[in-house]
Write an enzyme that holds these catalytic residues in place. Structure first.
Site, PDB file in Angstrom:
ATOM      1  CE  LYS A 185       5.118  48.645  84.341  1.00  0.00           C
ATOM      2  NZ  LYS A 185       6.301  47.793  84.232  1.00  0.00           N
ATOM      3  CD  GLU A 221      -3.252  41.443  86.581  1.00  0.00           C
ATOM      4  OE1 GLU A 221      -2.851  41.305  87.748  1.00  0.00           O
ATOM      5  OE2 GLU A 221      -3.070  40.593  85.717  1.00  0.00           O
ATOM      6  NE  ARG A 260       3.973  37.508  94.792  1.00  0.00           N
ATOM      7  CZ  ARG A 260       3.734  37.732  93.510  1.00  0.00           C
ATOM      8  NH1 ARG A 260       3.039  38.778  93.151  1.00  0.00           N
ATOM      9  NH2 ARG A 260       4.203  36.914  92.589  1.00  0.00           N
ATOM     10  CG  ASP A 309       6.805  38.929  92.108  1.00  0.00           C
ATOM     11  OD1 ASP A 309       7.612  37.996  91.896  1.00  0.00           O
ATOM     12  OD2 ASP A 309       5.994  39.320  91.244  1.00  0.00           O
ATOM     13  CE  LYS A 347       2.616  32.331  93.795  1.00  0.00           C
ATOM     14  NZ  LYS A 347       3.963  31.975  94.255  1.00  0.00           N
ATOM     15  N   GLY A 348      -0.177  38.481  92.281  1.00  0.00           N
ATOM     16  CA  GLY A 348      -0.015  39.913  92.514  1.00  0.00           C
ATOM     17  C   GLY A 348      -1.238  40.679  92.949  1.00  0.00           C
ATOM     18  CG  PHE A 379      10.912  45.751  87.812  1.00  0.00           C
ATOM     19  CD1 PHE A 379      10.274  44.728  87.124  1.00  0.00           C
ATOM     20  CD2 PHE A 379      11.357  45.519  89.099  1.00  0.00           C
ATOM     21  CE1 PHE A 379      10.099  43.485  87.705  1.00  0.00           C
ATOM     22  CE2 PHE A 379      11.184  44.273  89.688  1.00  0.00           C
ATOM     23  CZ  PHE A 379      10.551  43.256  88.991  1.00  0.00           C
ATOM     24  CG  ASP A 423       3.375  44.686  81.655  1.00  0.00           C
ATOM     25  OD1 ASP A 423       2.760  43.747  81.139  1.00  0.00           O
ATOM     26  OD2 ASP A 423       4.316  44.519  82.438  1.00  0.00           O
TER      27      ASP A 423
END
Length: 183
Positions: A137, A105, A171, A165, A49-50, A158, A109
């Site tokens: 990252k 994206e 979000r 999220d 979803k990001g 983070f 990470d």
């Protein structure tokens, strides 16, 4: 927004990137893509979803013919770190044979999920497959994944906001925040 503001305060979040910094990174990526893919047909494959917020902003700046597709993969669940196992929840619908595919994206990470998707899409016979990310990252990378387009290299933090999220919340924040005191 009051609940999210309280959540940010309660969770010790601090602003990492403001909306103007994010916009500048998105526009710079779009400019590179417009040059590299001029006159070509491109399929944007957003990782749900990001990536939806980043992908929508990026797509508005692209000048080439584009199709939009989404995949939904899972390797995190509700955790803050990847489990290492990738599960396909939603796959693309379009035939990508002979087309230029851009995997979109919001953050990379470990690279496990992206490597899985990259290899899977390459098997479908596209003209090319490249990865576009707003945030990278790279210090967290555990598998090699060819990331060609990066908005910003970041340290291991983070983050929430702008598609990122915390337990499916935050979000929609226009800025990106980092957790000062991770658990």
């Amino acid at each position: 927004m009051a609940i999210q503001s309280k959540m940010i305060d309660d969770k010790n979040f601090t602003k990492y990137l403001n909306r103007h910094e994010i916009d500048a990174a998105v526009q710079a990526l779009a400019s590179r893509l417009n040059t590299d893919y001029e006159g070509k047909q491109v399929v944007l494959v957003g990782v749900l979803k990001g990536a939806i917020v980043f992908m929508a902003d990026l797509a508005r700046h692209l000048k080439m013919d584009t199709e939009v597709e989404f995949v939904r993969l899972s390797s995190y669940g509700k955790a803050r770190t990847s489990s290492g196992t990738v599960t396909i929840i939603k796959d693309i619908q379009a035939d990508i044979r002979g087309k230029h595919v851009l995997i979109i994206e919001e953050i990379i990470d470990s690279g496990r999920t992206l490597k899985f998707l990259y290899e899977r899409l390459k098997q479908s016979g596209p003209a090319s497959v490249e990865i576009v990310t707003l945030l990278d990252k790279s210090s967290k990378r555990v598998v090699d994944v060819p990331v060609k387009y990066v908005g910003r290299m970041i340290e291991d933090q983070f983050l929430i906001g702008y598609g990122l999220d915390l337990e499916e919340k935050c979000r929609n924040l226009p800025d990106i925040y980092y957790l000062k005191y991770p658990n």
